[in-house]
Design a protein around this motif. Sequence first.
Motif, PDB file in Angstrom:
ATOM      1  N   PRO A 208       1.149  -0.700   0.218  1.00 12.88           N
ATOM      2  CA  PRO A 208      -0.020   0.177  -0.282  1.00 12.88           C
ATOM      3  C   PRO A 208       0.895   1.416  -0.192  1.00 12.88           C
ATOM      4  O   PRO A 208       1.831   1.077   0.859  1.00 12.88           O
ATOM      5  CB  PRO A 208      -0.765  -0.261   1.256  1.00 12.88           C
ATOM      6  N   GLY A 209       0.127   2.434  -0.855  1.00  9.41           N
ATOM      7  CA  GLY A 209       1.268   3.566  -0.787  1.00  9.41           C
ATOM      8  C   GLY A 209       2.920   3.455  -2.024  1.00  9.41           C
ATOM      9  O   GLY A 209       2.825   4.559  -2.108  1.00  9.41           O
ATOM     10  N   ASP A 210       2.327   1.942  -2.411  1.00  8.38           N
ATOM     11  CA  ASP A 210       3.320   2.207  -3.945  1.00  8.38           C
ATOM     12  C   ASP A 210       2.625   2.590  -5.301  1.00  8.38           C
ATOM     13  O   ASP A 210       1.288   2.720  -5.341  1.00  8.38           O
ATOM     14  CB  ASP A 210       3.763   1.189  -4.058  1.00  8.38           C
TER      15      ASP A 210
ATOM     16  N   ARG B 111      -1.471   5.382  -7.189  1.00 12.63           N
ATOM     17  CA  ARG B 111      -1.251   4.721  -6.249  1.00 12.63           C
ATOM     18  C   ARG B 111      -1.935   2.775  -5.702  1.00 12.63           C
ATOM     19  O   ARG B 111      -2.884   3.869  -5.869  1.00 12.63           O
ATOM     20  CB  ARG B 111      -1.276   5.926  -4.807  1.00 12.63           C
TER      21      ARG B 111
ATOM     22  N   THR C 258      -3.546   1.193  -2.823  1.00 13.87           N
ATOM     23  CA  THR C 258      -4.643   1.602  -1.402  1.00 13.87           C
ATOM     24  C   THR C 258      -4.399   0.147  -0.418  1.00 13.87           C
ATOM     25  O   THR C 258      -3.668   0.132   0.178  1.00 13.87           O
ATOM     26  CB  THR C 258      -5.534   2.218  -1.260  1.00 13.87           C
TER      27      THR C 258
ATOM     28  N   ASP D  15      -3.533  10.648  -7.396  1.00 14.93           N
ATOM     29  CA  ASP D  15      -3.173  12.166  -6.323  1.00 14.93           C
ATOM     30  C   ASP D  15      -3.983  13.079  -5.608  1.00 14.93           C
ATOM     31  O   ASP D  15      -3.683  13.314  -4.655  1.00 14.93           O
ATOM     32  CB  ASP D  15      -1.440  11.840  -5.896  1.00 14.93           C
TER      33      ASP D  15
ATOM     34  N   SER E 172       6.785   5.658  -0.901  1.00 16.62           N
ATOM     35  CA  SER E 172       5.508   4.943  -1.099  1.00 16.62           C
ATOM     36  C   SER E 172       4.613   6.066   0.012  1.00 16.62           C
ATOM     37  O   SER E 172       5.031   7.012   0.650  1.00 16.62           O
ATOM     38  CB  SER E 172       5.734   4.124  -0.214  1.00 16.62           C
ATOM     39  N   ARG E 173       3.921   6.547  -0.281  1.00 12.32           N
ATOM     40  CA  ARG E 173       2.592   7.246   1.421  1.00 12.32           C
ATOM     41  C   ARG E 173       1.290   6.087   0.879  1.00 12.32           C
ATOM     42  O   ARG E 173       0.549   5.871   0.278  1.00 12.32           O
ATOM     43  CB  ARG E 173       2.402   8.386   0.257  1.00 12.32           C
ATOM     44  N   ILE E 174       1.577   6.612   1.871  1.00 11.33           N
ATOM     45  CA  ILE E 174      -0.151   5.352   3.056  1.00 11.33           C
ATOM     46  C   ILE E 174      -1.231   6.312   2.338  1.00 11.33           C
ATOM     47  O   ILE E 174      -0.888   7.524   2.722  1.00 11.33           O
ATOM     48  CB  ILE E 174       0.354   5.075   4.344  1.00 11.33           C
ATOM     49  N   MET E 175      -2.446   6.154   2.096  1.00 10.89           N
ATOM     50  CA  MET E 175      -3.605   7.216   1.569  1.00 10.89           C
ATOM     51  C   MET E 175      -4.398   5.386   2.659  1.00 10.89           C
ATOM     52  O   MET E 175      -4.728   4.511   1.870  1.00 10.89           O
ATOM     53  CB  MET E 175      -3.699   6.528  -0.318  1.00 10.89           C
TER      54      MET E 175
END
Length: 94
Positions: free
Chosen positions: A22-24, A41, A43, A55, A88-91
């Motif tokens: 998740p976040g990739d 991205r 989730t 995003d 990566s960012r967790i959404m």
Amino acid sequence: MAPTLRDGDALLVLRGGRPVRPGDVVVATFRSRPDLLVVKRATHEQDGGWWLRGDNEFVTDDSRAYGVADVQGRVLLRYWPKPSRLRSRIMLDT
């Protein structure tokens, strides 16, 4: 994927390697639109595929419109016009 990516960005994509998390940022095709290749991205995993979000929260051309997607590869970096590694960012799925 603005503001993370813009139209015309050149990306390095890895097929295989470590599993998607998740976040990739990934390259994928939606099961309902197999002719459409997208960069979104990831989730969460769902129904043997991935739920994807862009995003830009105001644009809904992601899993909210097309459902589950099959990931083709993971985006490692943008190499043109402004080289940078994509983090990566967790959404949170709302």
